[in-house]
Design an enzyme around this catalytic site. Structure first.
Site, PDB file in Angstrom:
ATOM      1  N   SER A   8       0.859  -1.190   0.000  1.00 45.05           N
ATOM      2  CA  SER A   8       0.000   0.000   0.000  1.00 45.05           C
ATOM      3  C   SER A   8       0.889   1.232   0.000  1.00 45.05           C
ATOM      4  CB  SER A   8      -0.930   0.025   1.220  1.00 45.05           C
ATOM      5  OG  SER A   8      -0.194   0.217   2.416  1.00 45.05           O
ATOM      6  N   CYS A   9       0.391   2.304  -0.628  1.00 51.34           N
ATOM      7  CA  CYS A   9       1.116   3.566  -0.673  1.00 51.34           C
ATOM      8  C   CYS A   9       0.158   4.693  -0.316  1.00 51.34           C
ATOM      9  CB  CYS A   9       1.741   3.799  -2.045  1.00 51.34           C
ATOM     10  SG  CYS A   9       0.539   4.016  -3.384  1.00 51.34           S
ATOM     11  N   PRO A  10       0.665   5.880   0.005  1.00 47.71           N
ATOM     12  CA  PRO A  10      -0.230   6.964   0.434  1.00 47.71           C
ATOM     13  C   PRO A  10      -1.325   7.300  -0.555  1.00 47.71           C
ATOM     14  CG  PRO A  10       2.031   7.517   1.003  1.00 47.71           C
ATOM     15  CD  PRO A  10       2.085   6.259   0.185  1.00 47.71           C
TER      16      PRO A  10
END
Length: 506
Positions: A8-10
């Site tokens: 997951s990334c921002p």
């Protein structure tokens, strides 16, 4: 070995899925099985519990708190940032193998406190202040982008159809002059003009959430749920006084820290129950309202007005230089903070710009999108023209980069930058800067915030736009091929010198 992973990334868009692909590919290459759960902006592609139970180890490659972390309890686990999985998948896999061989189950693996309901970002308490600020800011931007895309494209479609509905290039002005309430009260489904009004109003409503969402989720990233109410109130206040995007940034950070401070007050037990639902939102919203409406709102609004006036006054060489600068920013870190600053600068201008067909902000949006398409398209071209300079995995990534670049997803070039940073980044900056400047010189405009070639009908002077993208792509591909060729020749000369030295010694 068998591994399960979560990425997951921002923003929940590109890095989430690129990390997943990188881990899966490197696992197959090493004879291991890696099953990845992507927790992205479109939701979570959950791994079946039986697959988790059968796994030897767990890889968390996430910049956000992992949802459902307790499902992986009892497994040897490593926890790294998502960018490491994109840039160094082999090292990440090696660390996971070492964790399994050591048999040590970390405390993080058995923690179930987050459960997906914790703060929006995973901030390392030992990280630098700058890193934490970047994570908070990117959280706000990640929640803002869907509103920007939906609202911006609806408005752009309304403007495009209005030229047919009103029979002229001034259709965009005509549709905004219509009494929307009157049209909706007597809506005629057979009238193209009425549909234009509906599209415009819907897009404007979506765009109206832009600054409040940015402010609210920056505050949420800092203070968790207590930051939401003052963050949204502050963003709405920024819009009311005309402080715009900059005001939303200020209220987001101010609301987050104010709510966090109030939430840490030591209060009697009888008051604790009403703190999250009454005390914190009441006091923090009041404080942020006073800050923006009375203290900071007018100065920030004046600054934003000055910026708008300056942009409108740009012409000739000045606007071309601005295009070169924004293009270089788009090509520098390929979806990172600098890239997002340039993109956010462009899209927030769409929410406040007038309707003149040659408005500076429309040119800025065109330059930013064109420049953002260059790097992945160039890498795709380079892997096609000079296959020998790239690995098999890079050549496969090059095939996907055609579509990613055409769709304005700059992150499609990240696998290449990870493998050969300075050559790819230098090439990308040169070509993207050229494209940004050329778009400005050609006078291309764009009223949609995303889409790449798929929104070509919404681009003014589209031939110039395409020409700028093609030229920038050719420049970037030529530079990266040249730099990689020089690298290989240098390596051959070094090997020859080493061989001669060995013969002399013998």
């Amino acid at each position: 070995m068998k591994f399960v992973a979560v990425t997951s990334c921002p923003t929940g868009i590109a890095h989430t899925y690129m990390a997943a692909e990188a881990l899966e590919q490197i696992g197959r290459a090493g004879g291991h099985e890696v099953v990845v759960e992507t927790q992205g902006s479109i939701g979570t592609d959950a791994i079946d519990q039986s697959v988790i139970d059968a796994a030897d180890g767990v890889i968390f490659a996430a910049d956000l708190e992992v949802k459902g972390r307790e499902r992986f309890a009892g497994k040897p686990t490593i926890d790294v940032g998502v960018k490491r999985a994109v840039h160094e998948p082999q090292k990440v896999l090696d660390e996971a193998i070492a964790a399994v061989e050591s048999g040590v189950v970390t405390a993080a693996a058995t923690s179930s406190s987050s459960g997906g309901s914790g703060p929006a970002t995973k901030v390392d308490p030992n990280a630098s202040t700058l890193s934490r600020v970047r994570q908070w800011l990117m959280t706000g931007v990640s929640y803002m982008i869907p509103f920007v895309a939906a609202g911006g494209i609806l408005i752009a479609l309304s403007f495009m159809l209005s030229q047919l509905a009103w029979g002229g290039a001034d259709g965009a002005i005509e549709v905004t002059a219509v009494d929307a309430a009157g049209v909706l009260a007597s809506f005629d489904p057979t009238s193209l003009q009425h549909w234009c009004v509906v599209l415009l109003k819907t897009g404007q409503l979506a765009f109206g959430f832009l600054v409040p969402v940015l402010s609210g989720f920056i505050a949420y990233a800092i203070a968790d749920r207590p930051g939401l109410v003052p963050g949204f109130v502050g963003g709405a206040a920024a819009g009311f006084v005309g402080a715009g995007f900059l005001g939303g940034l200020v209220t987001g950070f101010a609301a987050g820290f104010l709510a966090l401070w109030i939430s840490r007050w030591r209060v009697p037990k009888g008051v604790r129950g009403v703190m999250p639902v009454v005390v914190i939102p009441l006091l923090s919203s009041l404080g942020i309202g006073i800050l923006m409406l009375v203290v900071l709102g007018r100065p920030i609004a004046a600054l934003m007005d000055g910026l708008g006036t300056w942009l409108s006054s740009l012409s000739g060489g000045s606007i071309v230089l601005l295009g070169i600068l924004l293009g270089a920013m788009m090509g520098f870190d390929l979806g990172g903070p600098i890239n997002k600053v340039a993109y956010t600068f462009a899209v927030t201008g769409l929410a406040t710009e007038g309707l003149a067909s040659d408005a500076a902000q429309y040119k800025i949006m065109a330059a930013v999108m064109a420049a953002g398409m260059v790097a992945p398209l160039a890498m795709a071209l380079a892997t096609t023209v000079r296959k020998g300079l790239f690995t098999e995995i890079e050549r496969e990534n090059g095939k996907a980069a055609w579509l990613l670049g055409a769709s304005f997803i700059s992150e499609g070039a990240i696998p290449f930058a990870a493998a050969d940073p300075w050559r790819v980044i230098v090439s990308s900056v040169v070509g993207s800067a050229a494209t940004g400047g050329l778009v400005m010189a050609f006078g291309s405009t764009l009223v949609a915030p995303h889409g790449g070639i798929w929104v070509l009908p919404l681009i003014g002077s589209w031939l110039g736009f395409l020409a700028a993208v093609v030229i920038g792509t050719l420049i970037t591909a030529a530079v990266v091929i040249l730099l990689k060729t020089l690298r290989d020749r240098s390596a051959v000369r070094t090997q020859d010198v080493a061989a001669e030295g060995a013969l002399v010694t013998a």
